[in-house]
Design a protein around this motif. Structure first.
Motif, PDB file in Angstrom:
ATOM      1  N   ALA A 133     -29.136 -49.611 -52.215  1.00 32.12           N
ATOM      2  CA  ALA A 133     -28.129 -49.091 -51.285  1.00 32.12           C
ATOM      3  C   ALA A 133     -27.989 -47.577 -51.412  1.00 32.12           C
ATOM      4  N   ALA A 134     -28.088 -47.064 -52.640  1.00 32.13           N
ATOM      5  CA  ALA A 134     -27.931 -45.625 -52.860  1.00 32.13           C
ATOM      6  C   ALA A 134     -29.016 -44.836 -52.150  1.00 32.13           C
ATOM      7  N   LYS A 135     -30.230 -45.352 -52.152  1.00 30.76           N
ATOM      8  CA  LYS A 135     -31.313 -44.628 -51.488  1.00 30.76           C
ATOM      9  C   LYS A 135     -31.069 -44.572 -49.984  1.00 30.76           C
ATOM     10  N   LYS A 136     -30.614 -45.687 -49.409  1.00 31.00           N
ATOM     11  CA  LYS A 136     -30.328 -45.703 -47.973  1.00 31.00           C
ATOM     12  C   LYS A 136     -29.193 -44.743 -47.643  1.00 31.00           C
ATOM     13  N   ILE A 137     -28.135 -44.757 -48.459  1.00 33.51           N
ATOM     14  CA  ILE A 137     -26.993 -43.875 -48.231  1.00 33.51           C
ATOM     15  C   ILE A 137     -27.381 -42.417 -48.467  1.00 33.51           C
ATOM     16  N   ALA A 138     -28.214 -42.154 -49.485  1.00 37.67           N
ATOM     17  CA  ALA A 138     -28.639 -40.781 -49.784  1.00 37.67           C
ATOM     18  C   ALA A 138     -29.425 -40.187 -48.618  1.00 37.67           C
ATOM     19  N   LYS A 139     -30.255 -40.995 -47.980  1.00 36.54           N
ATOM     20  CA  LYS A 139     -31.008 -40.503 -46.825  1.00 36.54           C
ATOM     21  C   LYS A 139     -30.058 -40.134 -45.685  1.00 36.54           C
ATOM     22  N   LEU A 140     -29.076 -40.972 -45.447  1.00 36.50           N
ATOM     23  CA  LEU A 140     -28.106 -40.703 -44.388  1.00 36.50           C
ATOM     24  C   LEU A 140     -27.299 -39.444 -44.689  1.00 36.50           C
ATOM     25  N   ILE A 141     -26.856 -39.307 -45.921  1.00 38.60           N
ATOM     26  CA  ILE A 141     -26.084 -38.121 -46.310  1.00 38.60           C
ATOM     27  C   ILE A 141     -26.934 -36.861 -46.212  1.00 38.60           C
ATOM     28  N   ALA A 142     -28.197 -36.932 -46.596  1.00 42.21           N
ATOM     29  CA  ALA A 142     -29.086 -35.772 -46.502  1.00 42.21           C
ATOM     30  C   ALA A 142     -29.242 -35.318 -45.053  1.00 42.21           C
ATOM     31  N   VAL A 143     -29.369 -36.273 -44.147  1.00 43.44           N
ATOM     32  CA  VAL A 143     -29.493 -35.923 -42.727  1.00 43.44           C
ATOM     33  C   VAL A 143     -28.199 -35.286 -42.234  1.00 43.44           C
ATOM     34  N   ILE A 144     -27.060 -35.853 -42.596  1.00 44.59           N
ATOM     35  CA  ILE A 144     -25.767 -35.307 -42.155  1.00 44.59           C
ATOM     36  C   ILE A 144     -25.572 -33.891 -42.686  1.00 44.59           C
ATOM     37  N   ILE A 145     -25.863 -33.674 -43.960  1.00 47.57           N
ATOM     38  CA  ILE A 145     -25.706 -32.338 -44.543  1.00 47.57           C
ATOM     39  C   ILE A 145     -26.681 -31.353 -43.910  1.00 47.57           C
ATOM     40  N   GLY A 146     -27.904 -31.784 -43.673  1.00 42.99           N
ATOM     41  CA  GLY A 146     -28.886 -30.909 -43.034  1.00 42.99           C
ATOM     42  C   GLY A 146     -28.442 -30.494 -41.643  1.00 42.99           C
ATOM     43  N   VAL A 147     -27.953 -31.436 -40.865  1.00 44.46           N
ATOM     44  CA  VAL A 147     -27.469 -31.113 -39.512  1.00 44.46           C
ATOM     45  C   VAL A 147     -26.273 -30.180 -39.598  1.00 44.46           C
TER      46      VAL A 147
END
Length: 101
Positions: free
Chosen positions: A26-40
């Motif tokens: 779950a952490a990997k899936k959430i980390a990918k989502l957070i990385a995209v949000i922070i990048g945007v």
């Protein structure tokens, strides 16, 4: 004298591994989502800053990323061994779940 039961340590290790695997996945899936949000968000900040709409204090933002080291004070050998069995299982499961996720 240590009063440790190998069966209990094995169950703690196995339980920690299962929970760690689920959380790692779950952490990997959430980390990918957070990385995209922070990048945007950073791209939007840079764009708004270049247009003169927003002023971003990048030094203040980067100061929050500096981590402090903490010191752990271990006083009881039994509690350390028990914690290590759960922690080792959790860490192994987390890494496997994170890699598979």
């Amino acid at each position: 004298m240590l009063d440790l039961d190998p069966t209990t340590l094995g169950l703690e290790f196995g339980g920690g591994a299962v929970i760690g695997g689920i959380i790692g996945f779950a952490a990997k899936k959430i980390a990918k989502l957070i990385a995209v949000i922070i990048g945007v968000q950073l791209v939007v900040f840079r764009y708004l800053e270049s247009q003169g709409i927003l002023i971003v204090d990048w030094d203040a933002l980067s100061r929050g990323l500096i981590s402090t080291s903490e010191r752990a004070d271990a006083s009881y050998l039994e509690s350390i061994i028990s914690t290590l069995s759960v922690g080792a299982g959790f860490t192994a499961g987390f890494l496997i779940g994170f890699k598979r996720g």
